[in-house]
Design a protein around this motif. Structure first.
Motif, short mmCIF file in Angstrom:
data_model
loop_
_atom_site.label_atom_id
_atom_site.label_comp_id
_atom_site.label_asym_id
_atom_site.label_seq_id
_atom_site.Cartn_x
_atom_site.Cartn_y
_atom_site.Cartn_z
N TYR A 89 0.91 -1.25 0.01
CA TYR A 89 0.04 -0.03 0.16
C TYR A 89 0.72 1.31 -0.16
O TYR A 89 0.45 2.01 -0.44
CB TYR A 89 -0.84 0.01 1.19
N SER A 90 2.07 1.34 0.78
CA SER A 90 2.81 2.24 0.83
C SER A 90 3.41 2.55 -0.84
O SER A 90 3.63 3.80 -1.09
CB SER A 90 3.91 2.22 1.65
N ALA A 91 4.01 1.42 -1.22
CA ALA A 91 4.32 1.47 -2.77
C ALA A 91 3.40 2.22 -3.48
O ALA A 91 3.83 2.84 -4.24
CB ALA A 91 4.64 0.00 -3.29
N LEU A 92 2.12 1.79 -3.56
CA LEU A 92 1.09 2.19 -4.51
C LEU A 92 1.05 3.65 -4.03
O LEU A 92 0.93 4.60 -5.13
CB LEU A 92 -0.24 1.62 -4.06
N ASP A 93 0.80 4.32 -2.85
CA ASP A 93 0.88 5.40 -2.46
C ASP A 93 2.09 6.28 -3.05
O ASP A 93 1.98 7.68 -3.41
CB ASP A 93 0.43 5.69 -1.05
N GLY A 94 3.12 5.82 -3.11
CA GLY A 94 4.47 6.53 -3.34
C GLY A 94 4.32 6.57 -5.03
O GLY A 94 4.65 7.50 -5.53
N TYR A 95 3.59 5.51 -5.58
CA TYR A 95 3.73 5.64 -7.18
C TYR A 95 2.75 6.71 -7.64
O TYR A 95 3.04 7.37 -8.71
CB TYR A 95 3.25 4.24 -7.58
N VAL A 96 1.60 6.72 -7.02
CA VAL A 96 0.78 7.84 -7.33
C VAL A 96 1.28 9.18 -7.01
O VAL A 96 0.87 10.20 -7.52
CB VAL A 96 -0.72 7.55 -6.85
N ARG A 97 2.17 9.16 -6.16
CA ARG A 97 2.73 10.67 -6.11
C ARG A 97 3.99 10.72 -6.84
O ARG A 97 4.85 11.58 -6.59
CB ARG A 97 3.04 10.68 -4.50
N HIS A 98 4.34 9.93 -7.64
CA HIS A 98 5.37 10.16 -8.68
C HIS A 98 6.69 9.95 -8.01
O HIS A 98 7.79 10.28 -8.63
CB HIS A 98 5.32 11.36 -9.50
N TYR A 99 6.94 9.08 -7.06
CA TYR A 99 8.25 8.50 -6.74
C TYR A 99 8.72 7.35 -7.52
O TYR A 99 7.60 6.27 -7.84
CB TYR A 99 8.23 8.19 -5.22
N ALA A 100 9.86 7.12 -7.56
CA ALA A 100 10.50 5.86 -8.10
C ALA A 100 10.68 4.89 -6.96
O ALA A 100 10.74 5.43 -6.04
CB ALA A 100 11.63 6.18 -8.68
N LEU A 101 10.29 3.62 -7.36
CA LEU A 101 10.26 2.72 -6.12
C LEU A 101 11.49 1.68 -6.24
O LEU A 101 11.73 1.42 -7.32
CB LEU A 101 9.21 2.22 -5.99
N ARG A 102 12.21 1.37 -5.07
CA ARG A 102 13.04 0.17 -5.05
C ARG A 102 12.67 -0.47 -3.73
O ARG A 102 12.42 0.03 -2.87
CB ARG A 102 14.45 0.70 -4.98
N VAL A 103 12.72 -1.74 -3.99
CA VAL A 103 12.25 -2.80 -2.92
C VAL A 103 13.14 -3.71 -2.85
O VAL A 103 13.26 -4.61 -3.65
CB VAL A 103 10.84 -3.43 -2.85
N PRO A 104 14.14 -4.14 -1.85
CA PRO A 104 15.10 -4.91 -1.61
C PRO A 104 14.35 -6.29 -1.23
O PRO A 104 13.87 -6.06 0.15
CB PRO A 104 16.14 -4.58 -0.70
N ARG A 105 14.11 -7.10 -2.11
CA ARG A 105 13.33 -8.37 -1.44
C ARG A 105 13.84 -9.01 -0.12
O ARG A 105 12.99 -9.70 0.51
CB ARG A 105 13.02 -9.27 -2.46
N ASP A 106 14.97 -9.07 0.02
CA ASP A 106 15.44 -9.55 1.21
C ASP A 106 15.49 -8.66 2.38
O ASP A 106 16.05 -9.07 3.59
CB ASP A 106 17.17 -10.18 1.24
N CYS A 107 14.52 -7.48 2.27
CA CYS A 107 14.46 -6.52 3.50
C CYS A 107 13.10 -6.29 3.77
O CYS A 107 12.63 -5.24 4.27
CB CYS A 107 15.31 -5.53 3.03
N VAL A 108 12.25 -7.22 3.03
CA VAL A 108 10.77 -6.95 3.47
C VAL A 108 10.25 -8.47 3.66
O VAL A 108 10.71 -9.43 3.15
CB VAL A 108 9.83 -6.64 2.17
N ALA A 109 9.25 -8.46 4.83
CA ALA A 109 8.70 -9.80 5.52
C ALA A 109 7.53 -9.83 4.96
O ALA A 109 6.71 -8.81 4.93
CB ALA A 109 9.04 -9.65 7.04
N HIS A 110 6.92 -11.11 4.77
CA HIS A 110 5.51 -11.29 4.56
C HIS A 110 4.71 -12.14 5.66
O HIS A 110 5.50 -12.80 6.43
CB HIS A 110 5.48 -12.14 3.14
N ILE A 111 3.57 -12.27 5.51
CA ILE A 111 2.96 -13.13 6.43
C ILE A 111 2.68 -14.44 5.54
O ILE A 111 2.90 -15.70 6.06
CB ILE A 111 1.45 -12.56 6.88
N HIS A 112 2.18 -14.21 4.46
CA HIS A 112 1.84 -15.47 3.47
C HIS A 112 2.90 -15.29 2.26
O HIS A 112 2.79 -14.27 1.50
CB HIS A 112 0.54 -15.19 2.79
#
Length: 179
Positions: free
Chosen positions: A124-147
């Motif tokens: 949801y933060s990525a989507l809100d950043g995207y609609v505000r015209h920020y470029a996005l970078r997500v390191p997959r080894d630094c985000v945690a999931h439930i499922h």
């Protein structure tokens, strides 16, 4: 670089599934936070759920995480001195916070999103950043999931629908030696 919801007491319904994922990311994330904090060209911002306490500040939220069920997952990623800290009340780091104002004042164009939960607050933060015209970078080894499946789907959505660079901590913010 934004660290999302890592000051967690892990006393909620999905905590067991989440902690298994957090155990895998806490080391790489702690390293990435350290590198970001040492660099003058990176603004490090922590945005954390206030857990329903609207009077809670940074110290209160840190203390709640430290006193929770898994302080070993909180201690390594505590906010370093001097970094910005914003409490939030819902999933997105932008909802009800001064984050966009802070980022615009600093001239930030790219967001590095880290933390938890990949398929919820990070997405949801990525989507809100995207609609505000920020470029996005997500390191997959630094985000945690439930499922796992939803976390993977969220990363694919960020990459495909928002143009996010899905990367690793090492590639996302190279150390001084690697530049």
């Amino acid at each position: 670089m934004i660290v999302i919801d890592m000051l967690n007491p892990y006393d909620h319904q999905d905590a067991e599934a989440l902690t298994a994922s957090v155990e895998r990311i806490v080391g790489p994330l702690a390293d990435l936070v350290g590198r970001a904090h040492r660099r003058e060209d990176v603004d490090l911002v922590y945005v954390n759920d206030n857990h329903g306490d609207f009077a809670a500040g940074r110290e209160d939220i840190e203390a709640l995480g430290r006193k929770g069920r898994r302080p070993d997952l909180v201690e390594p990623v505590l906010p370093p001195p001097g970094c910005a800290f914003l409490p939030k009340v819902r999933h997105s780091v932008f909802f009800g916070t001064a984050l966009d104002y802070l980022l615009r004042r600093q001239g930030v164009e790219t967001l590095v999103l880290t933390g938890q939960v990949t398929e919820q607050c990070v997405l949801y933060s990525a989507l809100d950043g995207y609609v505000r015209h920020y470029a996005l970078r997500v390191p997959r080894d630094c985000v945690a999931h439930i499922h796992t499946d939803l976390g993977d789907a969220a990363l694919r959505m960020m990459e495909r629908n928002m143009g996010a660079d899905i990367t690793t901590a090492a590639r996302c913010l190279p150390s001084e030696d690697d530049r």
